[in-house]
Write a protein that holds these residues in place. Structure first.
Motif, PDB file in Angstrom:
ATOM      1  N   GLU A  59      24.210  11.544 -20.971  1.00  0.00           N
ATOM      2  CA  GLU A  59      24.747  10.106 -20.854  1.00  0.00           C
ATOM      3  C   GLU A  59      24.038   9.101 -21.649  1.00  0.00           C
ATOM      4  OE1 GLU A  59      27.514   7.357 -19.835  1.00  0.00           O
ATOM      5  OE2 GLU A  59      27.343   9.742 -19.093  1.00  0.00           O
ATOM      6  N   LEU A  62      25.691   9.516 -25.206  1.00  0.00           N
ATOM      7  CA  LEU A  62      27.044   8.896 -25.272  1.00  0.00           C
ATOM      8  C   LEU A  62      26.754   7.313 -25.266  1.00  0.00           C
ATOM      9  CD1 LEU A  62      28.920  10.963 -22.766  1.00  0.00           C
ATOM     10  CD2 LEU A  62      29.301  11.011 -25.103  1.00  0.00           C
ATOM     11  N   HIS A  66      28.053   4.908 -28.317  1.00  0.00           N
ATOM     12  CA  HIS A  66      28.909   3.883 -28.390  1.00  0.00           C
ATOM     13  C   HIS A  66      28.201   2.451 -28.755  1.00  0.00           C
ATOM     14  CE1 HIS A  66      32.327   5.903 -26.416  1.00  0.00           C
ATOM     15  NE2 HIS A  66      31.478   6.555 -25.325  1.00  0.00           N
ATOM     16  N   PRO A  72      33.081   9.303 -30.093  1.00  0.00           N
ATOM     17  CA  PRO A  72      33.046  10.734 -30.193  1.00  0.00           C
ATOM     18  C   PRO A  72      34.244  11.460 -30.317  1.00  0.00           C
ATOM     19  CG  PRO A  72      31.251  10.145 -28.648  1.00  0.00           C
ATOM     20  CD  PRO A  72      32.106   8.937 -29.005  1.00  0.00           C
ATOM     21  N   LEU A  77      32.944  15.500 -27.326  1.00  0.00           N
ATOM     22  CA  LEU A  77      32.863  15.266 -26.136  1.00  0.00           C
ATOM     23  C   LEU A  77      32.773  16.600 -25.240  1.00  0.00           C
ATOM     24  CD1 LEU A  77      35.890  12.263 -25.782  1.00  0.00           C
ATOM     25  CD2 LEU A  77      33.112  12.141 -25.543  1.00  0.00           C
ATOM     26  N   PRO A  80      28.428  17.757 -26.115  1.00  0.00           N
ATOM     27  CA  PRO A  80      27.834  16.402 -26.435  1.00  0.00           C
ATOM     28  C   PRO A  80      26.708  16.794 -27.655  1.00  0.00           C
ATOM     29  CG  PRO A  80      28.519  16.657 -24.208  1.00  0.00           C
ATOM     30  CD  PRO A  80      28.634  18.117 -24.763  1.00  0.00           C
ATOM     31  N   ILE A  83      27.038  15.595 -30.973  1.00  0.00           N
ATOM     32  CA  ILE A  83      27.186  13.897 -31.367  1.00  0.00           C
ATOM     33  C   ILE A  83      25.664  13.619 -32.305  1.00  0.00           C
ATOM     34  CG2 ILE A  83      26.952  11.815 -30.314  1.00  0.00           C
ATOM     35  CD1 ILE A  83      28.485  12.845 -28.096  1.00  0.00           C
TER      36      ILE A  83
END
Length: 194
Positions: A59, A62, A66, A72, A77, A80, A83
């Motif tokens: 998390e 992510l 953001h 992503p 996604l 992960p 990323i």
């Protein structure tokens, strides 16, 4: 930020094994840059920073993406960990002050590769695969190949990555497939004198 400052910051933020990996990728990238007449300093910086976002997981990864305005894609996604490469380029720019577009692109492409890879892109992609800490079957052969024929070594790295992802039930990122095919087409065109 100077290289030594980057070293200090990363040594405090990354797990020891990850930090060691980054140093070895940087050293490998320097050797390949010397061999293939690439910019040594760009290779050193891209190599040390290529995994600067690997201290983030789940998390937090992510949320950070953001926060920096990164959305992503569907492949990131599903997996992960992918990323970290594009996010790493953003962090290298905003946090470490790296403004050189070639360095940022090499960081962005170091995991999946891409069509139209530059010399620096290839060096960082390959260095991540063949640094001395990597012990997969064929690693030694790929290291030797990297000094003899960079493009053939990159193809070998793509194929090793594709086999690994498939063996583990993962989804192949289209950039990897496009990168492999693009490089093969370039090599065939050169062989045919076109």
């Amino acid at each position: 930020m100077e290289y030594n400052e980057i070293i200090v910051t990363l040594s405090n933020e990354l797990r020891p094994a990850r930090f060691r990996h980054c140093r070895e990728v940087s050293q490998t990238a320097v050797r390949l840059a010397e061999r293939w007449d690439a910019n040594i300093e760009k290779a050193r910086i891209a190599g040390i920073l290529h995994d600067c976002a690997r201290c983030l997981h789940g998390e937090e990864l992510l949320k950070t993406a953001h926060y920096y305005g990164m959305t992503p894609n569907e492949f990131e996604l599903v997996q992960p960990a992918l990323i970290h490469a594009p996010l790493g380029a953003i962090i290298a720019q905003r946090r470490f002050g790296i403004l050189d577009s070639e360095i940022l692109q090499a960081i962005r492409r170091h995991t999946t590769g891409s069509a139209g890879m530059t010399l620096l892109d290839k060096i960082i992609y390959l260095s991540d695969c063949i640094e001395p800490g990597r012990s997969f079957s064929g690693a030694r052969k790929m290291r030797d190949l990297a000094l003899a024929n960079l493009d053939v070594a990159v193809i070998s790295a793509y194929e090793q990555s594709i086999h690994y992802v498939m063996a583990n039930g993962g989804v192949l990122h289209p950039f990897t497939v496009e990168g492999r095919n693009s490089l093969l087409m370039e090599m065939k065109a050169r062989q045919n004198g076109k």
